[in-house]
Design a protein around this motif. Structure first.
Motif: not given
Length: 293
Positions: A90-98, A116-125
């Motif tokens: 929760p609250g972590q910053a995430v970078t996506w390398a696609v 990112f939308a799926a991850a944000r729905s599952a993990v707060a913040g």
């Protein structure tokens, strides 16, 4: 538990050299050599050990999910099935390398947005991070799409593994530490034999030789992104510190001379600064001298 699929990424062409390192680090883990790396089953502690010990690897990834998707509706459906809480805090910053090739979905930004939308729905913040800060503070998720096949992985390394954490100056067109280590392995040089580099530049090869000669683990002086992985917290983190301490205790003085020469005074100055920063002042002899002298 050894329920994870690990992938050790390496420079194309170095797979066999890196595979020998993987086997030396985890001798009881069967491996499969693939284009661009080595796949094996293992634990989160194994992933840490590979980061700590491998000299020629680029990154160590943990496979999070694999699926097929030919349109964004399928991506969203499959992304919702990933157990994001296992990988992101929760609250972590995430970078996506696609990256995407030979696939119907080729817009990498749009692919990253769906995940990112799926991850944000599952993990707060959680939030998307700037690339400049992600390695130091957040998580990096690597997504590869080839012929509509998605592979989603957690980057346990963070900064590229050639960054050992102790180099302070680089010369012109510096050689990566991972490539220098591969050159030493391919040459057949062993730590009990002298080494002479007549055009040492800023000292990458002699530094890698000194690491090997003194049995210093390549990753001993740095941290890894795996420290921020939820799976790593608790007992694995404590065991990892034990592995690090054991690696530190295994160091010893160099068994044979390591010598570097270069005609460029600036290069030798850089090499001396790097050797001193790495703590190898007693193991490496550096002087300004042309090959012809």
């Amino acid at each position: 538990m050894n329920d994870l699929t690990l992938f050790v990424a390496t420079t194309p062409g170095l797979e066999a050299i890196t595979a020998r390192e993987v086997t030396g680090t985890l001798p009881h883990r069967p491996i499969e050599i693939q284009a661009g790396g080595i796949e094996l089953r293992g634990s989160v502690l194994d992933a840490f050990a590979l980061n700590l010990r491998l000299a020629t690897a680029s990154r160590v990834l943990i496979r999070m999910a694999e699926f097929r998707a030919a349109h964004f509706g399928e991506v969203e459906k499959q992304a919702a099935r990933i157990d994001w809480g296992r990988w992101l805090a929760p609250g972590q910053a995430v970078t996506w390398a696609v990256t995407s090739r030979k696939s119907r979905l080729y817009h990498t930004g749009a692919i990253g947005e769906r995940l990112f939308a799926a991850a944000r729905s599952a993990v707060a913040g959680i939030a998307e991070a700037d690339t400049s800060t992600a390695f130091g503070e957040g998580a990096r998720i690597v997504v590869r799409v080839v012929r509509d096949r998605f592979t989603v992985s957690f980057d346990t390394s963070g900064q590229h593994l050639h960054e050992r954490g102790d180099r302070v100056l680089a010369g012109a067109a510096p050689l990566r530490e991972t490539m220098a280590a591969a050159l030493l392995s391919a040459s057949g040089w062993t730590r009990s034999r002298p080494l002479f580099d007549p055009m040492c530049g800023s000292g990458t090869v002699v530094l890698e030789a000194a690491r090997r000669a003194t049995s210093r683990a390549p990753g001993l002086g740095r941290t890894f992104a795996i420290a921020r992985l939820p799976l790593f917290q608790g007992a694995p983190a404590r065991e990892a510190e034990s592995l690090r301490e054991a690696a530190r205790a295994a160091q010893h003085p160099a068994l044979a001379p390591i010598v570097g020469r270069d005609r460029d005074p600036a290069a030798i100055d850089a090499a001396r600064a790097n050797v001193k920063a790495a703590g190898f002042g007693d193991a490496v002899d550096l002087e300004i001298r042309a090959v012809s002298s």
